[in-house]
Structure formats: structure tokens, C-alpha cells
Design a protein around this motif. Structure first.
Motif, mmCIF file in Angstrom:
data_model
loop_
_atom_site.group_PDB
_atom_site.id
_atom_site.type_symbol
_atom_site.label_atom_id
_atom_site.label_comp_id
_atom_site.label_asym_id
_atom_site.label_seq_id
_atom_site.Cartn_x
_atom_site.Cartn_y
_atom_site.Cartn_z
ATOM 1 N N HIS A 151 0.802 -1.230 0.000
ATOM 2 C CA HIS A 151 0.000 0.000 0.000
ATOM 3 C C HIS A 151 0.833 1.277 0.000
ATOM 4 O O HIS A 151 0.324 2.341 0.358
ATOM 5 N N TRP A 152 2.090 1.157 -0.407
ATOM 6 C CA TRP A 152 2.926 2.361 -0.519
ATOM 7 C C TRP A 152 3.816 2.224 -1.739
ATOM 8 O O TRP A 152 4.660 1.342 -1.803
ATOM 9 N N GLU A 153 3.609 3.097 -2.686
ATOM 10 C CA GLU A 153 4.461 3.183 -3.869
ATOM 11 C C GLU A 153 5.009 4.603 -3.979
ATOM 12 O O GLU A 153 4.321 5.561 -3.646
ATOM 13 N N ALA A 154 6.229 4.719 -4.464
ATOM 14 C CA ALA A 154 6.867 6.028 -4.589
ATOM 15 C C ALA A 154 7.792 6.023 -5.807
ATOM 16 O O ALA A 154 8.185 4.956 -6.286
ATOM 17 N N PRO A 155 8.166 7.198 -6.312
ATOM 18 C CA PRO A 155 9.050 7.257 -7.476
ATOM 19 C C PRO A 155 10.412 6.616 -7.225
ATOM 20 O O PRO A 155 11.004 6.031 -8.137
ATOM 21 N N ALA A 156 10.932 6.764 -6.008
ATOM 22 C CA ALA A 156 12.149 6.076 -5.585
ATOM 23 C C ALA A 156 11.789 5.218 -4.380
ATOM 24 O O ALA A 156 10.795 5.477 -3.690
ATOM 25 N N PHE A 157 12.578 4.192 -4.107
ATOM 26 C CA PHE A 157 12.376 3.438 -2.878
ATOM 27 C C PHE A 157 12.457 4.422 -1.709
ATOM 28 O O PHE A 157 13.422 5.176 -1.584
ATOM 29 N N THR A 158 11.435 4.443 -0.879
ATOM 30 C CA THR A 158 11.339 5.453 0.166
ATOM 31 C C THR A 158 11.196 4.777 1.519
ATOM 32 O O THR A 158 10.367 3.885 1.690
ATOM 33 N N VAL A 159 12.027 5.216 2.463
ATOM 34 C CA VAL A 159 12.085 4.618 3.786
ATOM 35 C C VAL A 159 11.377 5.527 4.778
ATOM 36 O O VAL A 159 11.559 6.743 4.774
#
Length: 277
Positions: free
Chosen positions: A63-71
Motif C-alpha cells: 500500500h505504498w508506492e513512490a518514485p524512488a524506494f522510500t524509507v
């Protein structure tokens, strides 16, 4: 073997891909009855399987998508009620596990060292792909959890590479969990979906458990060729967390730790563990 948390762990942690269920199900026992009993029991058994309480959990949620891998870098993540149509009380539930900015920095450094795009979000909260299963795994919310996003595009090879980059965490007492669903087609649920969900689930079990570990990545990169693949996953965000769990346990044996053949009236669904316990 059980280990005291004050001592150094003596064994590498496994990784998991879990089917996390629908919405805020742990807080809907009255409404759902026994629907989630088997899934809840499998999740609650994870601490026993592991044999110790990990220092922290790194969770990759569908349930979390982002343009870069995001921590997630938030020390006290808020709740994100990312669902609709549920009873009012489910928009007030709490799962107040602490975050870990220290782990977030470690995760960022590992991903960057692998040449993958990465950033930290200091504000991000917990979504239900995290807090619903975690309410069953560690109901006291006393284990720090850091979420990590998927990357937009949902490239299987890239998420396998992400898992490989994160593999050192297994020796640092961090449990890596991919949280998704082995079947996720909200337009085809119930008894009519039994056949397609079984076809895909049979392929998945053969690919990640019965086949040679060295061949898993190739199978998963070509998952769209599996029987009923796009019927099981019209969009693959709930499958991609599996790639991370597999990549972080490359070469380790897989085991199916949860399986139902009539979930929600007819779905065939599974969860997996990779690596010895």
C-alpha cells in the motif's frame, strides 16, 4: 532456541511474504466472525517460528508506492486509514509501534550502495498493510517497525535486487516482511474465483517452494506467464513484496506457512517464509 534480547543473535533471521488480509480486519471480529481465524493464527505463530523477538521489523507494504524506494524515517509514525467503507470504529484504531530513524538510515545506505534510487520520508505513517497483520504478529506493538515503499513501475527484477541489497539486515536482527496478498483481484472474489486463484497459487508454490532456490528469481521475473496470472493480479502491487522477501533470502529454502483453499468463500491464498528458523 530462544534468545534473550540483551545478547547478540546467533542465527540469521528468515524473511516472510505474508497475505495481510482485507482492510482493518483484526478490529472487525464481530463483523467477520471466523473468516480470518486461520490467517490470524498463522501470523500469531511467526514469533514462535523465529524463536526470539527481533530488534526491529522492516516491512514492505503493497500500500505504498513512490518514485524512488522510500524509507519511513518517522520515530512515532501516525496511522494512515487507507481504506473505505468500513465501520466508523476502524478509523480510530491504533497500532502505536515505535519507528526507528536509525534503521531507516541503515536501510537507505544499503539501498544506495546497491545503486538503487532511495530517499527517506520523515513524516510517513503506518498503512493497513502494516498495522493489520502486525496487530496479529505483535499485538502489544512493542517491536519497532520501519516501512519501505515499493517503487513505481513495479519491476520484479528491481524489487528482487532491492531484497538482495537488504539481505545484510538478516544478520543484524532485523526481520524483513513483504506484506501483500497472494491473490488480489477485488472484482473477482468468492467461490467463482476458486479456479483462477488455485491455478496461480499452485504455480506460486511450485516456483518458490518446490523448485530450486536458485531458479526462483527467474520464475518470479516471469510471473506474468504463470497460469491465471493477470486474473490473480490485474495489478501486481500485492505480489511485488514477495520479490523483496525472496531477494533477501536468495539461495535459502522456502516454506509455505499459511494456506487456505476457501478464504472469503472460495479463494486459494498462501504466505511463505524463506530461510531456516
Amino acid at each position: 532456541m530462544t534468545h534473550d534480547n540483551t545478547t547478540s543473535p546467533t542465527s540469521r533471521l528468515p524473511t516472510y511474504f505474508i497475505s495481510h488480509g482485507g482492510g482493518p480486519w483484526p478490529w472487525m471480529k464481530k463483523e467477520m466472525g471466523a473468516t480470518y481465524d486461520q490467517l490470524a493464527a498463522s501470523l500469531a505463530d511467526m514469533p514462535r517460528q523465529i524463536g526470539r523477538t527481533p530488534k526491529a521489523i522492516l516491512m514492505v507494504s503493497a500500500h505504498w508506492e513512490a518514485p524512488a524506494f522510500t524509507v519511513q524515517g518517522n520515530a512515532k509514525p501516525p496511522m494512515i486509514y487507507d481504506y473505505g467503507g468500513f465501520p466508523p470504529h476502524t478509523y480510530e484504531v491504533r497500532y502505536d509501534a515505535p519507528g526507528s530513524p536509525e534503521l531507516a538510515q541503515r536501510v537507505q545506505s544499503l539501498i544506495a550502495a546497491a545503486g538503487l534510487p532511495v530517499q527517506i520520508d520523515p513524516e510517513r505513517g503506518y498503512d493497513h498493510g502494516m498495522f493489520s497483520p502486525m496487530a496479529a504478529i505483535y499485538p502489544k506493538a512493542d517491536v519497532p517497525v520501519v516501512q519501505l515503499s515499493l517503487r513505481r513501475g513495479l519491476d520484479p527484477a528491481e524489487h528482487l535486487a532491492l531484497g538482495r541489497a537488504l539481505a545484510p539486515l538478516r544478520d543484524e536482527d532485523v526481520l524483513i516482511v513483504g506484506s501483500g496478498l497472494s491473490y488480489h483481484n477485488l472484482r473477482n472474489f468468492g467461490p467463482q474465483a476458486h479456479g483462477v486463484s488455485k491455478a496461480f497459487d499452485d504455480w506460486l508454490d511450485a516456483a518458490v517452494v518446490k523448485g530450486a532456490p536458485a531458479e526462483r528469481a527467474a520464475h518470479l521475473q516471469n510471473w506474468e506467464a504463470a497460469p491465471a496470472a493477470r486474473m490473480a493480479h490485474p495489478r501486481e502491487e500485492h505480489l511485488i513484496p514477495l520479490m523483496v522477501a525472496v531477494g533477501a533470502a536468495e539461495g535459502d529454502a522456502g516454506e509455505r506457512v499459511y494456506h487456505e483453499d476457501a478464504f472469503m468463500g472460495g479463494l486459494v491464498v498462501s504466505s511463505y517464509r524463506f530461510g531456516a528458523v
